[in-house]
Design a protein around this motif. Structure first.
Motif, PDB file in Angstrom:
ATOM      1  N   VAL A 186     -10.330   7.356   0.182  1.00  0.00           N
ATOM      2  CA  VAL A 186     -10.045   6.188   0.562  1.00  0.00           C
ATOM      3  C   VAL A 186      -8.965   5.180  -0.484  1.00  0.00           C
ATOM      4  O   VAL A 186      -9.622   5.389  -1.971  1.00  0.00           O
ATOM      5  CB  VAL A 186     -11.246   5.401   0.699  1.00  0.00           C
ATOM      6  N   LEU A 187      -7.975   4.821   0.046  1.00  0.00           N
ATOM      7  CA  LEU A 187      -7.052   4.312  -0.961  1.00  0.00           C
ATOM      8  C   LEU A 187      -7.160   2.625  -0.916  1.00  0.00           C
ATOM      9  O   LEU A 187      -7.415   2.145   0.265  1.00  0.00           O
ATOM     10  CB  LEU A 187      -5.464   4.403  -0.697  1.00  0.00           C
ATOM     11  N   LYS A 188      -6.981   1.935  -1.925  1.00  0.00           N
ATOM     12  CA  LYS A 188      -7.373   0.359  -2.055  1.00  0.00           C
ATOM     13  C   LYS A 188      -5.902  -0.126  -1.959  1.00  0.00           C
ATOM     14  O   LYS A 188      -5.022   0.368  -2.232  1.00  0.00           O
ATOM     15  CB  LYS A 188      -8.139   0.280  -3.166  1.00  0.00           C
ATOM     16  N   LYS A 189      -6.303  -1.379  -1.658  1.00  0.00           N
ATOM     17  CA  LYS A 189      -5.210  -2.322  -1.824  1.00  0.00           C
ATOM     18  C   LYS A 189      -4.794  -2.311  -3.293  1.00  0.00           C
ATOM     19  O   LYS A 189      -5.385  -2.303  -4.079  1.00  0.00           O
ATOM     20  CB  LYS A 189      -5.382  -3.649  -1.406  1.00  0.00           C
ATOM     21  N   THR A 210      -4.418   4.233   8.997  1.00  0.00           N
ATOM     22  CA  THR A 210      -4.686   2.812   8.596  1.00  0.00           C
ATOM     23  C   THR A 210      -5.861   2.495   9.048  1.00  0.00           C
ATOM     24  O   THR A 210      -6.686   1.467   8.835  1.00  0.00           O
ATOM     25  CB  THR A 210      -3.594   2.008   8.666  1.00  0.00           C
ATOM     26  N   GLY A 231      -6.198   4.157   4.303  1.00  0.00           N
ATOM     27  CA  GLY A 231      -5.759   2.972   3.375  1.00  0.00           C
ATOM     28  C   GLY A 231      -4.968   2.068   4.183  1.00  0.00           C
ATOM     29  O   GLY A 231      -4.590   2.404   5.127  1.00  0.00           O
ATOM     30  N   SER A 265      -3.158  -3.737  -6.628  1.00  0.00           N
ATOM     31  CA  SER A 265      -3.405  -4.900  -7.293  1.00  0.00           C
ATOM     32  C   SER A 265      -2.257  -5.596  -7.624  1.00  0.00           C
ATOM     33  O   SER A 265      -1.019  -5.295  -7.659  1.00  0.00           O
ATOM     34  CB  SER A 265      -4.179  -4.672  -8.710  1.00  0.00           C
ATOM     35  N   ASN A 292     -10.045   3.221  10.435  1.00  0.00           N
ATOM     36  CA  ASN A 292     -11.446   3.771   9.981  1.00  0.00           C
ATOM     37  C   ASN A 292     -11.513   5.481  10.537  1.00  0.00           C
ATOM     38  O   ASN A 292     -11.720   5.393  12.014  1.00  0.00           O
ATOM     39  CB  ASN A 292     -12.668   2.891  10.222  1.00  0.00           C
ATOM     40  N   GLY A 343      -1.007  -7.027  -1.828  1.00  0.00           N
ATOM     41  CA  GLY A 343      -1.245  -5.554  -1.779  1.00  0.00           C
ATOM     42  C   GLY A 343      -0.391  -4.712  -1.103  1.00  0.00           C
ATOM     43  O   GLY A 343      -0.625  -3.603  -1.222  1.00  0.00           O
ATOM     44  N   HIS A 348      -8.661   5.270  -9.279  1.00  0.00           N
ATOM     45  CA  HIS A 348      -9.857   5.734  -9.011  1.00  0.00           C
ATOM     46  C   HIS A 348      -9.782   7.157  -8.060  1.00  0.00           C
ATOM     47  O   HIS A 348     -10.735   7.952  -8.059  1.00  0.00           O
ATOM     48  CB  HIS A 348     -10.830   4.867  -8.008  1.00  0.00           C
ATOM     49  N   CYS A 366      -0.143   0.731   0.606  1.00  0.00           N
ATOM     50  CA  CYS A 366      -0.982   0.933  -0.325  1.00  0.00           C
ATOM     51  C   CYS A 366      -0.590   2.319  -1.244  1.00  0.00           C
ATOM     52  O   CYS A 366      -1.131   2.596  -2.407  1.00  0.00           O
ATOM     53  CB  CYS A 366      -2.294   0.937   0.037  1.00  0.00           C
ATOM     54  N   GLN A 412      -4.241   3.144  -7.436  1.00  0.00           N
ATOM     55  CA  GLN A 412      -5.180   4.191  -7.119  1.00  0.00           C
ATOM     56  C   GLN A 412      -5.696   4.860  -8.119  1.00  0.00           C
ATOM     57  O   GLN A 412      -5.775   6.292  -8.038  1.00  0.00           O
ATOM     58  CB  GLN A 412      -4.446   5.156  -6.086  1.00  0.00           C
TER      59      GLN A 412
END
Length: 491
Positions: A221-224, A202, A111, A226, A204, A277, A87, A115, A85
């Motif tokens: 917003v948390l992303k998967k 989890t 997210g 890597s 929207n 992820g 970002h 994650c 995370q």
């Protein structure tokens, strides 16, 4: 009855004479037990540190649950320990600056599973304790088990803390499980600053959360994670569990502790890639493989290879193709096979999905989506075919629906493909997202007639001049976007 630390007892219930009784042996035993418990507690409260990584991971809690899963033991305690995370938590980011300044606003963390939402909450708690000048009380709730009464108790506690010039942060996990009426209970207290709300979801937030609540919270917003992030987490976990990466066993001196197990880097990379992820699945697979392979057998040299990880990953996650996100990979394969005009591949992936006992209605819904997104819009039969298949699956069900689904899949596979409309819609959405400043107004001549009536009432005779000046060419696009062409280079 006691006098000067000595126990006294009556000789008879009808007499007032009292005699002293000797100290009880049981009390000495209890005192000894209490001393042992206190000593053991002090021993167990020692901090556990882990070296060889940037930022040491420490367990600062007074109680450590030895039976907690590995994912829980790996919770980070500070920003340096948190992985992924970037970002959100990288240098010069909003959330990073807020945490360093000890300022925690009301927020929603959105997210996918695994994650790092709960881990980020843990970091926020620890950073707030270190950087905030005001004492902070944290109340953790979960929408899966808590109700309105629990929230009201938290509000009462927060009001008491506020009177003592202390802050309260309420963490609500799975906040989307509260319906929108239940979510209204937060509104007045978040708005007045009685407590700070941090929600994790989890789903929207635009659809699952109350719009009034969203306007009072910042959504992050948390992303998967890597593959590199998962590998980093697994390496830390191996170090924490007393293992070592590598297959070459080196003899160590007697003063050095022998690792409990060895694991090769290829197994770690495979596990990091297959978990898609989700750090919780990766840690669960590693933990299960170590427990089964090693157990309490520390005398022999234990080597964990790729076959051990593969055989225990499904057991650890408790998932199968029909009940996990793995079925999404099958749907994705079916989608790409239809786009690629490959009949055999499309039928094969459809058969795989049916083998997982998926609801035929869900499969038909995916086909409706493919028919609208990927088939040429001048093909009048594609959407009709998909909709009729959906209706037929609802009426008939399995096993008869399999042939209907196969017919629809083959039709869509052999139909002419075109993404002109979806691509144009994406360009329009990008134009809105990248627009600098507030969104442009709707031209007056296509506004609701009540707006023109209000303008006439406020401007009087000048109303027609304003209307004519703004809509001279009667372009339906707003001012500044008259020449926009979203269909350019669409295919």
């Amino acid at each position: 009855m006691t006098t000067n630390g000595k126990r006294l007892k009556r000789l008879s219930p009808f007499t007032s004479k009292i005699q002293e009784s000797p100290p009880s042996k049981k009390s000495k035993t209890l005192d000894n037990i209490q001393y042992q418990i206190t000593t053991n507690t002090n021993i167990s409260n020692t901090n556990i540190s882990m070296n060889n990584f940037q930022g040491q991971t420490k367990t600062n809690s007074n109680f450590q649950n030895n039976y907690a899963p590995l994912a829980e033991k790996m919770r980070p305690q500070n920003l340096n320990d948190y992985i992924g995370q970037k970002h959100l938590l990288g240098p010069n980011t909003l959330l990073n600056d807020l945490l360093k300044n000890g300022e925690i606003p009301s927020m929603i963390l959105w997210g996918p599973p695994g994650c790092g939402k709960t881990s980020l909450i843990n970091v926020i708690i620890q950073e707030s304790k270190r950087n905030s000048d005001i004492p902070i009380k944290f109340i953790k709730l979960s929408a899966t088990t808590a109700g309105i009464n629990d929230v009201k108790k938290a509000v009462t506690e927060a009001e008491i803390q506020l009177k003592q010039n202390k802050r309260t942060i309420v963490f609500m996990d799975e906040v989307h499980r509260f319906n929108k009426l239940q979510q209204d209970v937060f509104l007045p207290y978040v708005e007045s600053g009685t407590f700070t709300l941090i929600g994790a979801t989890t789903e929207n937030p635009s659809f699952s959360l109350n719009s009034a609540l969203l306007s009072r919270c910042r959504v992050f917003v948390l992303k998967k994670l890597s593959k590199e992030d998962i590998i980093h987490i697994l390496l830390r976990a191996i170090e924490l569990m007393g293992g070592e990466v590598g297959t070459k066993i080196k003899k160590k001196e007697q003063s050095q502790m022998q690792p409990k197990f060895f694991i090769d880097i290829r197994s770690i990379e495979w596990l990091a890639e297959v978990c898609d992820g989700d750090a919780r699945i990766a840690l669960g697979g590693l933990e299960m493989a170590v427990e089964v392979k090693v157990g309490n057998n520390y005398e022999n040299i234990n080597i964990i290879n790729l076959s051990d990880i593969k055989s225990h990953l499904e057991i650890a996650s408790g998932l199968s193709d029909s009940k996990s996100s793995n079925v999404n990979h099958l749907y994705n394969a079916l989608h790409h096979s239809i786009i690629g005009n490959n009949d055999n591949a499309a039928l094969y992936w459809l058969a795989r999905i049916l083998e997982c006992k998926e609801d035929p209605v869900l499969i038909a819904q995916r086909l409706v989506n493919i028919a609208t997104e990927n088939i040429a819009f001048d093909n009048d039969l594609a959407l009709d075919m998909a909709m009729h298949t959906l209706d037929a699956c609802k009426m008939i069900g399995m096993p008869e629906s399999d042939v209907m689904l196969a017919q629809c899949v083959l039709y869509l596979t052999r139909a002419e493909k075109c993404r002109k409309i979806p691509n144009a819609l994406i360009r329009a959405q990008c134009a809105i997202e990248n627009y600098v400043g507030p969104q442009p107004k709707v031209p007056l001549f296509i506004k609701d007639t009540t707006a023109q009536g209000k303008l006439k009432a406020t401007q009087g005779a000048n109303y027609k001049n304003i209307l004519q000046q703004e809509n001279l060419e009667k372009n339906h696009l707003p001012f500044g976007m008259e020449n926009a062409d979203f269909f350019q280079d669409s295919s």
